[in-house]
Scaffold this motif. Sequence first.
Motif, mmCIF file in Angstrom:
data_model
loop_
_atom_site.group_PDB
_atom_site.id
_atom_site.type_symbol
_atom_site.label_atom_id
_atom_site.label_comp_id
_atom_site.label_asym_id
_atom_site.label_seq_id
_atom_site.Cartn_x
_atom_site.Cartn_y
_atom_site.Cartn_z
ATOM 1 N N HIS A 111 0.708 -8.811 2.840
ATOM 2 C CA HIS A 111 0.042 -7.523 3.054
ATOM 3 C C HIS A 111 -1.152 -7.630 4.010
ATOM 4 O O HIS A 111 -1.187 -6.977 5.050
ATOM 5 C CB HIS A 111 -0.416 -6.932 1.717
ATOM 6 C CG HIS A 111 -1.093 -5.612 1.873
ATOM 7 N ND1 HIS A 111 -0.394 -4.459 2.159
ATOM 8 C CD2 HIS A 111 -2.401 -5.256 1.833
ATOM 9 C CE1 HIS A 111 -1.250 -3.452 2.273
ATOM 10 N NE2 HIS A 111 -2.465 -3.905 2.079
ATOM 11 N N ASN B 2 -3.060 -4.346 -1.594
ATOM 12 C CA ASN B 2 -4.258 -4.326 -2.432
ATOM 13 C C ASN B 2 -4.343 -3.060 -3.276
ATOM 14 O O ASN B 2 -4.782 -3.081 -4.422
ATOM 15 C CB ASN B 2 -5.521 -4.478 -1.574
ATOM 16 C CG ASN B 2 -5.614 -3.450 -0.472
ATOM 17 O OD1 ASN B 2 -4.749 -3.403 0.401
ATOM 18 N ND2 ASN B 2 -6.648 -2.629 -0.478
ATOM 19 N N HIS C 279 -1.990 -3.563 6.333
ATOM 20 C CA HIS C 279 -3.324 -3.427 5.715
ATOM 21 C C HIS C 279 -4.373 -2.774 6.609
ATOM 22 O O HIS C 279 -5.226 -2.050 6.111
ATOM 23 C CB HIS C 279 -3.828 -4.785 5.200
ATOM 24 C CG HIS C 279 -5.153 -4.722 4.468
ATOM 25 N ND1 HIS C 279 -5.383 -3.859 3.420
ATOM 26 C CD2 HIS C 279 -6.321 -5.419 4.631
ATOM 27 C CE1 HIS C 279 -6.619 -4.031 2.972
ATOM 28 N NE2 HIS C 279 -7.211 -4.956 3.686
ATOM 29 N N ASP D 135 0.844 -1.197 0.000
ATOM 30 C CA ASP D 135 0.000 0.000 0.000
ATOM 31 C C ASP D 135 0.880 1.248 0.000
ATOM 32 O O ASP D 135 0.943 1.990 0.984
ATOM 33 C CB ASP D 135 -1.003 0.017 1.164
ATOM 34 C CG ASP D 135 -2.212 -0.849 0.874
ATOM 35 O OD1 ASP D 135 -2.283 -1.441 -0.228
ATOM 36 O OD2 ASP D 135 -3.087 -0.945 1.754
#
Lengths: 259, 304
Positions: A127, A63, A163, A37
């Motif tokens: 992640h 993501n 995350h 991220d």
Amino acid sequence: MKRFALIGGIYSNWRALETALSDIARRQVDATFCLGDLGAFGPYPDRVFPVLQQAGVLCLQGNYDHSLACGLADCQCGYTDPRDNHFADLSYDYTFRHTSPAHKAWLGTLPMSRRLDVNGTRLLLCHGSPRKINEFLWESTSPDGFLAYLLDEAGVDVLCVTHTGIKWHRDLGGGRHVVNVGALGRPENDGTPRVWYALLTIGATSGVEFIPIEYDHEALAADMHAERLPAEFIETILSGWWTTCLEVLPQKERARGRF
Amino acid sequence: MTSAAAVALGHLDNLWIQVSGTQCNIECRHCFNNSGPRATTFGHMTLEAVNGAIAAASARGVRDIYFTGGEPFLNVELLEMIACALAVAPTTVLTNGMLISDRIADRLAGLANDARYSLEVRVSLDGYTEEMNDAIRGRGVFRVALAGAVRLARRNLLPLITIVRTWDDADELATLAGFARVLKEAGCDRPRIKVLPPLPLGRELTRIAGLQRDECVTTAMLDGFDRDLLMCSNSRLVTDRGVWVCPLLVEQPDARLGTTLDDAASSYELRHQACVTCWRYGTICGNVSGHIEGPDLAGAPEAR
Ligand SMILES: [Fe+2]
């Protein structure tokens, strides 16, 4: 014995990233890993790439990175609340427009997980969770038995994730640990503007130390203002309280915040 | 005719426990399992049975425990059951909110504060006005349920207001804004809202008379589909009469998979229209609506 710096959730906060990397440089670590991220939320998304690359940080895809690299329509955070979606869309559209094609392509080349073996201690870095890039592992919704299952399935002793944006560490005994390394990009809904990363020690006794980073958050707020990013995001950077994307917070983490 | 796809249990992420059977103090027009004051399809579970299910699920590394019914607070041992569940996993209670007195709210807030894991209380409302809500949930329900939710909010145990979507898409934003405004005015100053699709089951079938189609989830529909979004791949429901594949299909005899969690891990054919609803919306029963579709890490590039 080995010592690693683990950072995650940069969210385009190039100022906090620079401050954290100079802090890490003073600590003589064996390697620095970023768990993904890189973009979202903050200003000038292209700025974090050279900073990470010059410091030799080994990055994973998050993501957000996956969405940007694949040209997906959204960040895959799974919001259903119209207000959360409104802000998530603003943030994603801005980041998408301001991330160069070369940087997007580079994000697509990043691995989604990384395994390490330190004298027999097996580590997995990813992640969200070992199962999904966007599964949230919050402290209050990750029971010991479930974490032990994740470790068993992955065949590792130590699991490191990010995350969620809020750090935590669970010592499961027998040298087994799960660490959420927190985020450098956004304060962790605790009413202070500081952000966090993790120092992981792997050896006879393994352990984690969370390092707070005080950086020039007012300058970042000015950057965000200049880029006309939402006032709600700027408020979070200045106050430390989350104002958006609150829907995914479990009760405990939500109740601790202001909004 | 196309054949229904079969889905096996992967990991038991979600343990559902039907603690009060189908007994409920109200009788909602859209209830998917026909619960009500005189509904005896399923009975109350004992503390011993519930603790046994929690222990079995805990040994399997369960991630979330949910208490449902009927109305869970009709089971007089519910608070002890919640304490037992919270000791091993985050726990959610699905309630109509009407039985949450000050005393119960104090006890719940105490349990929530003492636990390492989150306690979620999901309070059902189906309208933000007395008229809109009570047309579905029964006369006088709105005021009592809202008062229960407010008691929790005042103790910083922020309830998750759960609403079945019974309005037109065009009214979505205005309706959600209406809920948020009414909740804030009543004292839930940080409203949390979860919207559920209506389920083609139970009394809802009568409510939507004529709209039922003969549909199932076919193997073709699961081609390239993330099976983790289906409840049957990650959940089981324990009742006083055995273990069912998911909380929605509790009235379907073919959905009973065994007497214990151990013999209920077998795969299940998705032959009901409610399976199509689950396929369409994805893990609708969980707290976070998307246990979100995303790239699976199995097979994704890994570095060493
Ligand atoms: Fe993420």
